[in-house]
Design a protein around this motif. Structure first.
Motif, short mmCIF file in Angstrom:
data_model
loop_
_atom_site.label_atom_id
_atom_site.label_comp_id
_atom_site.label_asym_id
_atom_site.label_seq_id
_atom_site.Cartn_x
_atom_site.Cartn_y
_atom_site.Cartn_z
N ALA A 219 1.01 -1.61 -0.05
CA ALA A 219 -0.23 0.23 0.32
C ALA A 219 1.24 1.43 0.27
O ALA A 219 0.53 1.95 -0.31
N ARG A 220 1.80 1.44 0.59
CA ARG A 220 2.85 2.25 1.03
C ARG A 220 3.47 2.72 -0.53
O ARG A 220 3.53 3.85 -0.82
N GLU A 221 4.24 1.59 -1.19
CA GLU A 221 4.68 1.45 -2.39
C GLU A 221 3.61 2.32 -3.76
O GLU A 221 4.23 3.34 -4.94
N GLN A 222 2.23 1.87 -3.56
CA GLN A 222 1.08 2.04 -4.64
C GLN A 222 1.01 3.66 -4.30
O GLN A 222 1.20 4.12 -5.08
N GLY A 223 0.98 4.06 -3.24
CA GLY A 223 0.29 5.71 -2.65
C GLY A 223 1.98 6.10 -3.05
O GLY A 223 2.19 7.07 -3.40
N LEU A 224 2.87 5.60 -2.97
CA LEU A 224 4.78 6.99 -3.65
C LEU A 224 4.03 6.67 -5.44
O LEU A 224 4.43 7.67 -5.99
N LEU A 225 3.93 5.18 -5.89
CA LEU A 225 3.86 5.50 -7.06
C LEU A 225 2.70 6.44 -7.71
O LEU A 225 3.48 7.21 -8.65
N LEU A 226 1.42 6.67 -7.23
CA LEU A 226 0.35 7.26 -7.26
C LEU A 226 1.00 8.77 -6.88
O LEU A 226 0.82 9.84 -8.32
#
Length: 167
Positions: A22-29
């Motif tokens: 979830a953290r990586e997805q947030g950073l990517l977004l």
């Protein structure tokens, strides 16, 4: 809207996205949003702001130029009409005086409304060309037709010239 939801659903179902936390997805977004906003700013907003700044600096000078042009136009409108052009017939005396000053009296001199025809027999080519240049500069005559035949002696020609008045 349906296509947007479809794209989002495919993105969520994609293997790459599923493997991210979830953290990586947030950073990517966040990175994608920042990149999109940067492209929008540098492609659309910044050029518009630069153009606006340019025109704001140029506008006072353009207004001053416009005021000057309007002032000149007003002066021109208030000016008296130009004097009527003198026809070549009225300038015959000036033409003869100019020819006498140059020392190249023509054999014939014919003056009409549009052209002045002159013919010389055995005249100095140098004096003739100097006179033609002076007439062009000082009195706005131009050569419409010319015929020059060289003589056996140096700098001597038989010439026929038609002049047109430019004014």
């Amino acid at each position: 809207m349906a296509s947007k939801a479809f794209v989002m659903q495919r993105l969520r179902d994609h293997k790459f996205w599923v493997e991210r936390t979830a953290r990586e997805q947030g950073l990517l977004l966040t990175a994608i949003a920042t990149l999109v906003l940067g492209v929008i700013y540098f492609a659309l907003i910044n050029p518009a702001l630069d153009g606006r700044h340019y025109w704001q600096q140029l506008l006072p000078q353009l207004r001053a130029d416009r005021a000057q042009i309007q002032s000149l136009a007003k002066q021109l409108g208030n000016a008296s009409p130009p004097p009527k052009a003198v026809s070549p017939k009225a300038d015959r005396a000036r033409l003869e005086r100019s020819l006498a000053d140059a020392g190249i009296k023509p054999a014939t001199l014919e003056v009409s409304d549009e052209l002045v025809r002159l013919r010389w027999a055995d005249v100095s080519f140098n004096a003739l060309t100097n006179w033609l240049v002076r007439m062009q500069r000082e009195q706005a005559w131009s050569v419409a037709e010319a015929s020059v035949n060289a003589k056996e002696s140096v700098d001597r020609v038989d010439a026929t010239v038609a002049l047109r008045w430019l004014r």
